[in-house]
Design a protein around this motif. Structure first.
Motif, short mmCIF file in Angstrom:
data_model
loop_
_atom_site.label_atom_id
_atom_site.label_comp_id
_atom_site.label_asym_id
_atom_site.label_seq_id
_atom_site.Cartn_x
_atom_site.Cartn_y
_atom_site.Cartn_z
N PHE A 113 0.81 -1.18 0.02
CA PHE A 113 0.03 0.10 0.00
C PHE A 113 0.87 1.18 0.23
O PHE A 113 2.09 1.30 0.43
N ALA A 114 0.33 2.17 -0.67
CA ALA A 114 0.82 3.71 -0.48
C ALA A 114 -0.44 4.59 -0.11
O ALA A 114 -1.45 4.68 -0.70
N ILE A 115 -0.42 5.58 0.96
CA ILE A 115 -1.50 6.39 1.68
C ILE A 115 -0.84 7.42 1.73
O ILE A 115 -0.09 7.62 2.39
N ILE A 116 -1.49 8.62 1.23
CA ILE A 116 -1.32 10.03 1.77
C ILE A 116 -2.18 10.56 2.69
O ILE A 116 -3.29 10.58 2.45
N GLY A 117 -1.54 11.17 3.80
CA GLY A 117 -2.49 11.80 4.76
C GLY A 117 -2.02 13.24 5.04
O GLY A 117 -1.15 13.64 4.57
N HIS A 118 -2.92 14.13 5.45
CA HIS A 118 -2.69 15.50 5.72
C HIS A 118 -2.42 15.69 7.24
O HIS A 118 -3.39 15.45 8.17
N TYR A 119 -1.28 16.10 7.56
CA TYR A 119 -0.97 16.38 8.87
C TYR A 119 -0.57 18.11 9.08
O TYR A 119 0.13 18.55 8.49
N PRO A 120 -0.99 18.47 10.37
CA PRO A 120 -0.79 19.82 10.84
C PRO A 120 0.65 19.98 10.97
O PRO A 120 1.49 19.15 11.79
N VAL A 121 1.45 21.02 10.66
CA VAL A 121 2.74 21.51 10.77
C VAL A 121 2.55 23.19 11.01
O VAL A 121 1.60 23.68 10.88
N LEU A 122 3.76 23.67 11.61
CA LEU A 122 3.81 25.05 11.76
C LEU A 122 2.84 25.32 13.16
O LEU A 122 1.77 26.11 12.74
N MET A 123 2.69 24.62 14.05
CA MET A 123 1.62 24.78 14.99
C MET A 123 0.31 24.75 14.54
O MET A 123 -0.65 25.39 15.09
N GLY A 124 -0.01 23.87 13.79
CA GLY A 124 -1.37 23.60 13.21
C GLY A 124 -1.95 24.80 12.18
O GLY A 124 -3.19 24.65 11.77
N LEU A 125 -1.13 25.56 11.71
CA LEU A 125 -1.63 26.64 10.72
C LEU A 125 -1.80 25.82 9.39
O LEU A 125 -2.53 26.65 8.53
N VAL A 126 -0.73 25.06 9.11
CA VAL A 126 -0.97 24.53 7.81
C VAL A 126 -1.05 22.93 7.77
O VAL A 126 -0.71 22.45 8.79
N LYS A 127 -1.37 22.30 6.67
CA LYS A 127 -1.32 20.98 6.63
C LYS A 127 -0.43 20.37 5.40
O LYS A 127 -0.41 21.05 4.56
N GLU A 128 0.46 19.22 5.80
CA GLU A 128 1.23 18.93 4.92
C GLU A 128 0.80 17.42 4.50
O GLU A 128 0.50 16.56 5.29
#
Length: 283
Positions: free
Chosen positions: A125-140
């Protein structure tokens, strides 16, 4: 007459084109496989996938047959994957390896893959998730890849990429999503650890973990809050004072054995429910 013959031949040729096109259309609906029939797509969304492919066989390494097809419930797989967190080396605090959206996709589709795979096939499998960075201001966007297979009463998961940043329109020929391999692991910048309250697992290598297919241990109950009223003790679900059944095993022990037999698919669902009810009725 000649013109009539030409018209007839043209109609025949047209029907031949239609038949060929229909055959091609039906074939195109089949699940895509490689030339040797060893790869099958279970789920795909752009670069993300869950698929069945031939076991990886590192040079000089003996690879035993998997216990496939295997019926590992989707909910159980979500529990396993949800029990893992990733920590950067040198740090004590970790984050969830998969978020809820990723667990929903992987649980259902890895379950389907293991149920269809053969003894010489793995599920990758290969799966992409969105995770908060920069104190939650953006998601990577972070990708995690892995290889899953069952053997010796265990579910093995070998990870390839773990929370690797993914850029939009990234050329997959230059930056492929590769699952883990049974070969020697490359140095990693992260460590895998068990999340509090999750299932326990064994770490074979920094990138390789195994979960027992037996029933997971029941989490310890939280202590009841103190109250001003008289103290009351709730009766246990299975009384330890109950005499053991013939053969010397208590009801609790018999239920544990029954659960293990059911998890290993040694008894049917109907047999499991009937025997469990019989044991509970003896209490």
């Amino acid at each position: 007459m000649a013109r009539t013959g030409i018209r007839f031949m043209g109609v025949s040729a047209w029907w031949l084109v239609v038949v060929v096109a229909m055959a091609g259309g039906i074939g195109g609906c089949a699940t895509a496989r490689t030339g040797d029939g060893r790869e099958k797509i279970v789920w795909q969304s752009r670069d993300q996938y869950v698929k069945i492919e031939k076991q990886d066989r590192p040079a000089g390494a003996a690879v035993s047959a998997n216990l496939h097809p295997a019926d590992v419930p989707a909910e159980r797989l979500r529990g396993m994957l949800g029990s893992i967190e990733v920590r950067p080396r040198g740090e004590e605090k970790g984050v969830r390896l998969f978020n809820d959206e990723e667990l929903a996709v992987l649980g259902d589709n890895i379950h389907a893959g293991l149920a269809q795979a053969g003894p010489d096939e793995d599920v990758t499998f290969a799966i992409i998730g969105h995770y908060p960075v920069l104190m939650g201001l953006v998601k990577e966007r972070l990708v995690t890849t892995g290889r899953v297979f069952c053997r010796d009463g265990e579910v093995d998961i070998i990870f390839g990429d773990v929370h690797r940043p993914v850029r939009e329109n990234e050329d997959r020929r230059l930056y492929p999503f590769l699952p883990g391999t049974r070969g020697a692991a490359a140095p990693r910048e992260w460590l895998l650890a068990a999340r509090t309250g999750g299932e326990t697992f064994a770490v074979i290598r920094p990138d390789w973990v195994t979960f027992s297919l037996a029933s997971p241990p029941t989490p310890a109950a939280a202590p009841a809050p103190a109250s001003a009223g008289p103290e009351k003790t709730a009766a246990p679900a299975i009384s330890p004072a109950k005499p053991a059944a013939p053969g010397g095993k208590s009801a609790a022990e018999r239920l544990m054995i029954l659960n293990e037999l059911h998890d290993k698919r040694l008894i049917t669902d109907e047999e499991y429910r009937a025997k469990r009810l019989e044991i509970l009725n003896e209490l």
